[in-house]
Design a protein around this motif. Structure first.
Motif, PDB file in Angstrom:
ATOM      1  N   TYR A 203      11.585   7.814  -4.849  1.00 50.00           N
ATOM      2  CA  TYR A 203      10.583   6.933  -5.446  1.00 50.00           C
ATOM      3  C   TYR A 203      11.171   5.552  -5.750  1.00 50.00           C
ATOM      4  O   TYR A 203      10.598   4.517  -5.420  1.00 50.00           O
ATOM      5  CB  TYR A 203      10.045   7.578  -6.713  1.00 50.00           C
ATOM      6  N   LEU A 204      12.347   5.556  -6.378  1.00 52.33           N
ATOM      7  CA  LEU A 204      12.951   4.287  -6.795  1.00 52.33           C
ATOM      8  C   LEU A 204      13.461   3.479  -5.617  1.00 52.33           C
ATOM      9  O   LEU A 204      13.461   2.248  -5.656  1.00 52.33           O
ATOM     10  CB  LEU A 204      14.085   4.567  -7.778  1.00 52.33           C
ATOM     11  N   SER A 205      13.913   4.152  -4.574  1.00 56.26           N
ATOM     12  CA  SER A 205      14.383   3.430  -3.393  1.00 56.26           C
ATOM     13  C   SER A 205      13.260   2.589  -2.804  1.00 56.26           C
ATOM     14  O   SER A 205      13.478   1.451  -2.380  1.00 56.26           O
ATOM     15  CB  SER A 205      14.924   4.412  -2.350  1.00 56.26           C
ATOM     16  N   ILE A 206      12.048   3.144  -2.791  1.00 59.57           N
ATOM     17  CA  ILE A 206      10.900   2.393  -2.291  1.00 59.57           C
ATOM     18  C   ILE A 206      10.622   1.188  -3.187  1.00 59.57           C
ATOM     19  O   ILE A 206      10.303   0.094  -2.721  1.00 59.57           O
ATOM     20  CB  ILE A 206       9.655   3.301  -2.233  1.00 59.57           C
ATOM     21  N   GLN A 207      10.761   1.375  -4.491  1.00 58.16           N
ATOM     22  CA  GLN A 207      10.452   0.310  -5.437  1.00 58.16           C
ATOM     23  C   GLN A 207      11.482  -0.820  -5.443  1.00 58.16           C
ATOM     24  O   GLN A 207      11.138  -1.997  -5.576  1.00 58.16           O
ATOM     25  CB  GLN A 207      10.345   0.889  -6.861  1.00 58.16           C
ATOM     26  N   LEU A 208      12.771  -0.466  -5.315  1.00 57.45           N
ATOM     27  CA  LEU A 208      13.840  -1.431  -5.603  1.00 57.45           C
ATOM     28  C   LEU A 208      14.655  -1.880  -4.393  1.00 57.45           C
ATOM     29  O   LEU A 208      15.309  -2.919  -4.448  1.00 57.45           O
ATOM     30  CB  LEU A 208      14.803  -0.828  -6.635  1.00 57.45           C
ATOM     31  N   ARG A 209      14.644  -1.109  -3.333  1.00 58.78           N
ATOM     32  CA  ARG A 209      15.486  -1.456  -2.187  1.00 58.78           C
ATOM     33  C   ARG A 209      15.025  -2.770  -1.559  1.00 58.78           C
ATOM     34  O   ARG A 209      13.843  -3.024  -1.402  1.00 58.78           O
ATOM     35  CB  ARG A 209      15.440  -0.340  -1.138  1.00 58.78           C
ATOM     36  N   GLY A 210      15.979  -3.608  -1.230  1.00 57.40           N
ATOM     37  CA  GLY A 210      15.676  -4.844  -0.524  1.00 57.40           C
ATOM     38  C   GLY A 210      15.415  -6.043  -1.410  1.00 57.40           C
ATOM     39  O   GLY A 210      15.308  -7.163  -0.909  1.00 57.40           O
ATOM     40  N   LEU A 211      15.313  -5.855  -2.719  1.00 59.39           N
ATOM     41  CA  LEU A 211      15.115  -6.996  -3.620  1.00 59.39           C
ATOM     42  C   LEU A 211      16.374  -7.853  -3.649  1.00 59.39           C
ATOM     43  O   LEU A 211      17.491  -7.344  -3.601  1.00 59.39           O
ATOM     44  CB  LEU A 211      14.783  -6.523  -5.035  1.00 59.39           C
TER      45      LEU A 211
ATOM     46  N   LEU B 170       5.628  11.572 -14.146  1.00 61.97           N
ATOM     47  CA  LEU B 170       5.648  10.135 -14.422  1.00 61.97           C
ATOM     48  C   LEU B 170       4.364   9.705 -15.125  1.00 61.97           C
ATOM     49  O   LEU B 170       3.263   9.964 -14.654  1.00 61.97           O
ATOM     50  CB  LEU B 170       5.808   9.361 -13.109  1.00 61.97           C
ATOM     51  N   ILE B 171       4.515   9.050 -16.278  1.00 63.91           N
ATOM     52  CA  ILE B 171       3.384   8.469 -16.995  1.00 63.91           C
ATOM     53  C   ILE B 171       3.176   7.028 -16.532  1.00 63.91           C
ATOM     54  O   ILE B 171       2.079   6.615 -16.173  1.00 63.91           O
ATOM     55  CB  ILE B 171       3.626   8.475 -18.520  1.00 63.91           C
ATOM     56  N   LYS B 172       4.276   6.282 -16.523  1.00 63.93           N
ATOM     57  CA  LYS B 172       4.204   4.853 -16.178  1.00 63.93           C
ATOM     58  C   LYS B 172       5.603   4.361 -15.854  1.00 63.93           C
ATOM     59  O   LYS B 172       6.582   4.870 -16.402  1.00 63.93           O
ATOM     60  CB  LYS B 172       3.631   4.053 -17.356  1.00 63.93           C
ATOM     61  N   ASP B 173       5.693   3.393 -14.940  1.00 62.73           N
ATOM     62  CA  ASP B 173       6.967   2.700 -14.771  1.00 62.73           C
ATOM     63  C   ASP B 173       6.781   1.237 -15.172  1.00 62.73           C
ATOM     64  O   ASP B 173       5.680   0.706 -15.122  1.00 62.73           O
ATOM     65  CB  ASP B 173       7.515   2.827 -13.348  1.00 62.73           C
ATOM     66  N   GLU B 174       7.858   0.634 -15.611  1.00 62.20           N
ATOM     67  CA  GLU B 174       7.754  -0.708 -16.182  1.00 62.20           C
ATOM     68  C   GLU B 174       9.062  -1.461 -15.968  1.00 62.20           C
ATOM     69  O   GLU B 174      10.148  -0.916 -16.197  1.00 62.20           O
ATOM     70  CB  GLU B 174       7.460  -0.591 -17.674  1.00 62.20           C
ATOM     71  N   VAL B 175       8.959  -2.693 -15.511  1.00 62.23           N
ATOM     72  CA  VAL B 175      10.138  -3.551 -15.390  1.00 62.23           C
ATOM     73  C   VAL B 175      10.457  -4.118 -16.770  1.00 62.23           C
ATOM     74  O   VAL B 175       9.627  -4.782 -17.388  1.00 62.23           O
ATOM     75  CB  VAL B 175       9.896  -4.693 -14.387  1.00 62.23           C
TER      76      VAL B 175
ATOM     77  N   LEU C  74       0.827  -1.205   0.000  1.00 63.14           N
ATOM     78  CA  LEU C  74       0.000   0.000   0.000  1.00 63.14           C
ATOM     79  C   LEU C  74       0.861   1.254   0.000  1.00 63.14           C
ATOM     80  O   LEU C  74       0.541   2.239  -0.683  1.00 63.14           O
ATOM     81  CB  LEU C  74      -0.928   0.003   1.217  1.00 63.14           C
ATOM     82  N   SER C  75       1.963   1.223   0.757  1.00 65.41           N
ATOM     83  CA  SER C  75       2.876   2.370   0.800  1.00 65.41           C
ATOM     84  C   SER C  75       3.474   2.634  -0.577  1.00 65.41           C
ATOM     85  O   SER C  75       3.565   3.788  -1.023  1.00 65.41           O
ATOM     86  CB  SER C  75       3.997   2.120   1.814  1.00 65.41           C
TER      87      SER C  75
ATOM     88  N   LYS D 191       3.577   5.875  -5.506  1.00 64.04           N
ATOM     89  CA  LYS D 191       3.489   5.891  -6.969  1.00 64.04           C
ATOM     90  C   LYS D 191       2.368   6.813  -7.431  1.00 64.04           C
ATOM     91  O   LYS D 191       2.530   7.596  -8.375  1.00 64.04           O
ATOM     92  CB  LYS D 191       3.253   4.476  -7.495  1.00 64.04           C
ATOM     93  N   GLU D 192       1.230   6.740  -6.745  1.00 71.21           N
ATOM     94  CA  GLU D 192       0.098   7.594  -7.098  1.00 71.21           C
ATOM     95  C   GLU D 192       0.457   9.064  -6.936  1.00 71.21           C
ATOM     96  O   GLU D 192       0.116   9.901  -7.775  1.00 71.21           O
ATOM     97  CB  GLU D 192      -1.085   7.230  -6.201  1.00 71.21           C
ATOM     98  N   ARG D 193       1.158   9.383  -5.860  1.00 71.64           N
ATOM     99  CA  ARG D 193       1.576  10.769  -5.637  1.00 71.64           C
ATOM    100  C   ARG D 193       2.564  11.236  -6.695  1.00 71.64           C
ATOM    101  O   ARG D 193       2.492  12.372  -7.164  1.00 71.64           O
ATOM    102  CB  ARG D 193       2.206  10.913  -4.249  1.00 71.64           C
ATOM    103  N   CYS D 194       3.478  10.341  -7.072  1.00 72.31           N
ATOM    104  CA  CYS D 194       4.455  10.699  -8.098  1.00 72.31           C
ATOM    105  C   CYS D 194       3.771  10.960  -9.434  1.00 72.31           C
ATOM    106  O   CYS D 194       4.131  11.880 -10.162  1.00 72.31           O
ATOM    107  CB  CYS D 194       5.496   9.598  -8.247  1.00 72.31           C
ATOM    108  N   GLN D 195       2.794  10.146  -9.751  1.00 74.64           N
ATOM    109  CA  GLN D 195       2.086  10.322 -11.022  1.00 74.64           C
ATOM    110  C   GLN D 195       1.287  11.623 -11.035  1.00 74.64           C
ATOM    111  O   GLN D 195       1.140  12.262 -12.069  1.00 74.64           O
ATOM    112  CB  GLN D 195       1.150   9.136 -11.272  1.00 74.64           C
ATOM    113  N   ARG D 196       0.806  12.025  -9.860  1.00 75.99           N
ATOM    114  CA  ARG D 196      -0.039  13.207  -9.804  1.00 75.99           C
ATOM    115  C   ARG D 196       0.754  14.486  -9.540  1.00 75.99           C
ATOM    116  O   ARG D 196       0.473  15.534 -10.101  1.00 75.99           O
ATOM    117  CB  ARG D 196      -1.079  13.025  -8.690  1.00 75.99           C
ATOM    118  N   ASP D 197       1.754  14.407  -8.641  1.00 72.71           N
ATOM    119  CA  ASP D 197       2.370  15.621  -8.107  1.00 72.71           C
ATOM    120  C   ASP D 197       3.843  15.809  -8.422  1.00 72.71           C
ATOM    121  O   ASP D 197       4.286  16.914  -8.697  1.00 72.71           O
ATOM    122  CB  ASP D 197       2.225  15.658  -6.575  1.00 72.71           C
TER     123      ASP D 197
END
Length: 224
Positions: free
Chosen positions: A112-120, A136-141, A88-89, A94-100
């Motif tokens: 933004y990316l640290s939340i997405q990728l850290r710890g993998l 941001l329009i979209k992010d994609e792996v 959810l976090s 991501k929603e905030r990044c897309q909007r603001d």
């Protein structure tokens, strides 16, 4: 000591309501998530014990199911709840990044990316498609696995960029080793993608590497 025996203003829930979440320690916030303690420890004491065993919140949150369930006071139900909270976090950010968020700021991108990728525990290579206002329009792996120059297909990246009507792209990947320095393969991929996208007038704004608590920007290093 049971939490209900503590002064009201020191209990985590009441403290959060009165002072806001920023006023709480990591242990107090974790105690609210745990809700209850175990025999001999209240929720705050249990939270302090878990943080002492894992050293950081990141280590605790990134624990596998089996590792998590081995810890005193935790189990499968708490693991599921925690994973739901973390997801959810991510979606909220991501929603905030897309909007603001304007993706012309390296710090905003790295957060933004640290939340997405850290710890993998495996490498992931991402593309962030950005509009002409740097939103941001979209992010994609693009792919998972060890990165090398043959792993990315520029034609497919260009097709996707045109599909999303992107004005610019930001690339990102993680280094599970914890070493953030860009490799020669990282530099080659970046140049290869830059050249392909330049043919259709699409800019590459940055390429970021997330490793542990670090986030390295090619743009800030002068590599783009």
């Amino acid at each position: 000591m049971q939490l209900h025996t503590l002064p009201v203003h020191t209990r985590p829930r009441e403290k959060l309501l009165h002072l806001g979440p920023d006023a709480l320690s990591d242990a107090e916030l974790l105690a609210i998530f745990l809700r209850t303690g175990v025999c001999g420890m209240n929720a705050v004491e249990l939270a302090q014990s878990l943080l002492a065993q894992n050293h950081t919140l990141s280590n605790l949150f990134n624990a596998s199911l089996s590792e998590f369930c081995e810890l005193k006071g935790l189990g499968e139900a708490k693991y599921v709840q925690l994973q739901a909270v973390l997801e959810l976090s991510k979606r909220y950010l991501k929603e905030r990044c897309q909007r603001d968020t304007l993706f012309s700021c390296p710090n905003a991108v790295s957060d933004y990316l640290s939340i997405q990728l850290r710890g993998l525990d495996h490498e992931v290579f991402m593309a962030l498609y950005v509009d002409n206002q740097n939103r941001l329009i979209k992010d994609e792996v693009l792919f998972r696995g060890t990165i090398n120059a043959a792993s990315v297909y520029p034609r497919e990246v260009v097709k996707a960029a045109l599909k999303y009507n992107a004005a610019s792209l930001i690339f990102a990947h993680n280094h599970p080793s914890g070493i953030a320095e860009p490799s020669q393969a990282d530099k080659l991929i970046t140049k290869k993608l830059q050249n392909a996208l330049a043919l259709v007038d699409i800019n590459v704004l940055d390429h970021l590497i997330v490793a542990g608590e670090q986030c390295i920007s090619f743009a800030q290093r002068g590599l783009i």
